[in-house]
Structures are given as structure tokens and as C-alpha cells.
Design a protein around this motif. Structure first.
Motif, PDB file in Angstrom:
ATOM      1  N   TYR A   1      50.669  11.677   4.310  1.00 28.72           N
ATOM      2  CA  TYR A   1      51.182  11.082   3.080  1.00 28.72           C
ATOM      3  C   TYR A   1      51.975   9.820   3.402  1.00 28.72           C
ATOM      4  CZ  TYR A   1      50.242  15.288   0.258  1.00 28.72           C
ATOM      5  OH  TYR A   1      49.650  16.333  -0.411  1.00 28.72           O
ATOM      6  N   ASP A   2      51.784   8.809   2.572  1.00 31.69           N
ATOM      7  CA  ASP A   2      52.684   7.656   2.549  1.00 31.69           C
ATOM      8  C   ASP A   2      53.518   7.766   1.279  1.00 31.69           C
ATOM      9  OD1 ASP A   2      51.856   6.501   4.910  1.00 31.69           O
ATOM     10  OD2 ASP A   2      50.336   5.243   3.956  1.00 31.69           O
ATOM     11  N   TYR A   3      54.833   7.689   1.420  1.00 31.92           N
ATOM     12  CA  TYR A   3      55.741   7.825   0.284  1.00 31.92           C
ATOM     13  C   TYR A   3      56.182   6.441  -0.196  1.00 31.92           C
ATOM     14  CZ  TYR A   3      56.028  12.755   1.550  1.00 31.92           C
ATOM     15  OH  TYR A   3      55.716  14.058   1.838  1.00 31.92           O
ATOM     16  N   GLY A   4      56.236   6.278  -1.515  1.00 28.72           N
ATOM     17  CA  GLY A   4      56.661   5.014  -2.097  1.00 28.72           C
ATOM     18  C   GLY A   4      58.125   5.048  -2.488  1.00 28.72           C
TER      19      GLY A   4
ATOM     20  N   TYR B   1      60.733  13.967   4.410  1.00 31.95           N
ATOM     21  CA  TYR B   1      60.672  12.508   4.242  1.00 31.95           C
ATOM     22  C   TYR B   1      62.013  11.961   3.753  1.00 31.95           C
ATOM     23  CZ  TYR B   1      60.208   8.134   1.771  1.00 31.95           C
ATOM     24  OH  TYR B   1      60.437   6.863   1.317  1.00 31.95           O
ATOM     25  N   LEU B   2      62.588  12.590   2.744  1.00 28.70           N
ATOM     26  CA  LEU B   2      63.841  12.090   2.180  1.00 28.70           C
ATOM     27  C   LEU B   2      64.956  12.088   3.216  1.00 28.70           C
ATOM     28  CD1 LEU B   2      63.711  13.826  -1.324  1.00 28.70           C
ATOM     29  CD2 LEU B   2      63.409  11.379  -0.835  1.00 28.70           C
TER      30      LEU B   2
ATOM     31  N   GLY C   1      58.562  21.196   1.239  1.00 23.85           N
ATOM     32  CA  GLY C   1      59.061  20.876   2.574  1.00 23.85           C
ATOM     33  C   GLY C   1      58.771  19.458   3.034  1.00 23.85           C
ATOM     34  N   PRO C   2      57.508  18.968   2.927  1.00 23.51           N
ATOM     35  CA  PRO C   2      57.243  17.590   3.381  1.00 23.51           C
ATOM     36  C   PRO C   2      58.075  16.538   2.670  1.00 23.51           C
ATOM     37  CG  PRO C   2      55.192  18.809   3.163  1.00 23.51           C
ATOM     38  CD  PRO C   2      56.272  19.684   2.591  1.00 23.51           C
TER      39      PRO C   2
END
Length: 351
Positions: A224-227, A258-259, A253-254
Motif C-alpha cells: 500500500y501507498d498511503y496518501g 503507517y501512522l 494494523g497496517p
């Protein structure tokens, strides 16, 4: 204790797997009917119940088809909706009428891609083809076990942190059918991978998958790429690094990872079941815990439900944001998947 409970439930899991195995055998032998269609039907599904990343992978698939000049539609069961039968998404659609994931697809593509829901995928596909004669493909969201439809291409998703080959059939585990169901896949995508997953680890996972899937089935890997945060409430940007996380998804969880890596501090995490129908009282309780300088973060799928008219008043004036995600394939996975899909749309030679 969870392992002991799983062991005690194994006899029930074996019975469940036996019943599903007989059902699949009847379909495989043609003793139960599967319907094929004049346009390619692409199924995106899983063996494990919930949380493998179907929604973002369906969005990736639709985006690729649009860029290739195709005219796709999305058909889903519409889990969690309060309606029944065939419903086509329109500007008045809500999570209550079509479900949160179909509504997200409708919004992601600006209403330009037909999105519909139906418990019976056969009647849903028939209705789409009748009302949308220009369609060149139908993407089925979560229909791997819907054997009444014969897809032209079957995509099986499995998470890297929880691969199907380490799991058991319900109720001892989370599999909807036995691991042998992987043999129906035309491609297996291992989702939610670490971006730096090594070639050696990929090779090991591929070997394990092919014990149950076809010997040479392509195995691809995605992450995943997070925006950046997108506003749902009144504030244009987060007030600071401290956040209250609100999730109603199977695997938060993912996003938590990331956060944390992005420098946010999760001071509280309000967790609800997947597809949870939030109430105004629940949201008021969540935002009521905010302190100055804090914001509420959630997922895009949850945000779709937060925009229900009855809930917007509970969020009015509060700093609420969702984190968008996009699928990215590791190595040459995207090109390989595109090459696998391309023959579906090439004219077949007349013999």
C-alpha cells in the motif's frame, strides 16, 4: 488459549470443509451449473474472511481497464446494506442502500463507472449487461466462492502477514473454504507486503502457495501507498501529531503501523467490527474524547459511512480525516498482471 480453542473446533472445521469440498466438486465436474458471459468477468476474492485488501485491488483493476480503453462495471454483494436485490449506485446512494465498499468505488470514479450490488451475481451481471450494453468487462468484488458465475479470470488475494496456507477453515480458523480452493485462481496476489520484501522471501511464499494452487500459477506481490489526510469534517488540516484513530475494518494494523512510522501519535484507538454501522451516539462519544491539538483519523471505507446524513451532524465542526490508500505492485507485478489480462480483450480467432 486461542490455539487450544482452534484445536477443539477442528472437527467442525473438517465437516464444514467437507460440505464445501463436495459443493466445489459438483461445480468442477459440471454437475452444478456455472454461467459464463459474453464479456470478460474478472473476479477478485479471497479464501480468508475479511481484510485481504479487495477494495483497493478492485479499484486498481478498474483503473487499469479504464486506461486501456475498456468500459468496466463493478458488481458486489453490498455487504452491510439495508436493501435487497439488484441496486444500481447513483448520486443518491448511501452506505445503507448499497454498502460502504460499492459506494467507495462509485465515489472514487466520480460516478463514471457503473457500480451495482446484488446477492445473486448472476442476476446482477444480467441486469448490468441489459442496462449498460456498452460494457466490455465486469469486475466482481468478493465473489471467489460464488461458483454460480464462471469468471473469465479469477484473482485470489492473500495477506503476507496472514497467508491462507497458515490458516484453517471456519470455525477453527478464518478460511471460507479449504486451502485447495486456491487451485481455481488464475493469479494469486500476496497483499499488504512489506515494501522491501526480499526476493528470497517472495520465492519462499510462492513455493508455499503453489502447494495448493496450480503448479505454475503466477504469484504477484503488492503493498500500500498511503496518501496525505483528506478532510471529512470542518478542519482543512490536522491540528497536530496527536490523533484518535477510528476504525471499523477487519485489519487496522497496517494503517496503525503507517501512522506511527509517519510520526503520528495514536493516543486512542476506537475499534469497531468490519462494516460497522456507526451511530450518532458512538461518534459523539469518540469526538468527545478529543483534546486541543488532536484530530480523528479513519480509513476511506469508514469515511464513506461517516458521510451518512444522520451522522454528519455528529461530526460537524470536528477535525476528522481519512487516509487514502493505493495499491502498488512490487517489482514487475503490475506489468505481469496487465499481460495476463490483455488476452481477455483481444478478438478471438474464428475457427
Amino acid at each position: 488459549m486461542p490455539h487450544v480453542l482452534a484445536f477443539l473446533l477442528l472437527p467442525f472445521a473438517w465437516l464444514y470443509a467437507l460440505v464445501l469440498g463436495v459443493r466445489n466438486w459438483l461445480y468442477d465436474r459440471g454437475l452444478k451449473t456455472s454461467t459464463a458471459y459474453p464479456v470478460p468477468v474478472i473476479s477478485v476474492g479471497n479464501l480468508r474472511a475479511g481484510g485481504t485488501g479487495k477494495t483497493p485491488h478492485v479499484a486498481w483493476m478498474v483503473g487499469q481497464l479504464l486506461r486501456a480503453g475498456e468500459k468496466p462495471a463493478v458488481l458486489s454483494r453490498g455487504y452491510g446494506r439495508r436493501t435487497r436485490g439488484y441496486v444500481r449506485a447513483d448520486a443518491a446512494a448511501t452506505a445503507a442502500t448499497i454498502g460502504d465498499e460499492p459506494l467507495q468505488h462509485y465515489q472514487d470514479f466520480g460516478g463514471q463507472v457503473p457500480v451495482a450490488v446484488d446477492e445473486d451475481r448472476r442476476t446482477g451481471i444480467a441486469a448490468l449487461l441489459e442496462t449498460q450494453p456498452a460494457l466490455t468487462a465486469v469486475v466482481l468484488d468478493d465473489a471467489y466462492q460464488h461458483r454460480r458465475v464462471r469468471p473469465a479470470f479469477n484473482i485470489l488475494l492473500t495477506e503476507q502477514p496472514r497467508p491462507f496456507y497458515h490458516d484453517f477453515v471456519l470455525p477453527a480458523g478464518r478460511l471460507r473454504e479449504s486451502r485447495r480452493g486456491a487451485a481455481r485462481a488464475d493469479v494469486v496476489i500476496v497483499t499488504k507486503c512489506a515494501p522491501d520484501l526480499s526476493a528470497a522471501d517472495q520465492a519462499d511464499i510462492t513455493t508455499r502457495i503453489r502447494r495448493y494452487a496450480r503448479p505454475r500459477v503466477p504469484v504477484l506481490f503488492s503493498t500500500y501507498d498511503y496518501g496525505p489526510p483528506v478532510a471529512v469534517g470542518a478542519a482543512a488540516r490536522p491540528a497536530g501529531a496527536e490523533i484518535l484513530l477510528l476504525t471499523g475494518i477487519a485489519q487496522p494494523g497496517p494503517l496503525r503501523d503507517y501512522l506511527t512510522q509517519a510520526g503520528y501519535q495514536i493516543v486512542r484507538h476506537a475499534t469497531f467490527a468490519d462494516h460497522h454501522a456507526f451511530t450518532p451516539a458512538e461518534l459523539a462519544a469518540v469526538v468527545g474524547q478529543l483534546r486541543p491539538g488532536q484530530s480523528v483519523f479513519t480509513t476511506q471505507k469508514d469515511a464513506v459511512r461517516l458521510l451518512e446524513p444522520a451522522l454528519q451532524a455528529a461530526l460537524a465542526g470536528w477535525p476528522v480525516f481519512y487516509i487514502p490508500i493505493q495499491v502498488r505492485f512490487l517489482a514487475d507485478g503490475a506489468a505481469r498482471l496487465q499481460s495476463l489480462l490483455r488476452p481477455l480483450f483481444q478478438p478471438q480467432a474464428v475457427v
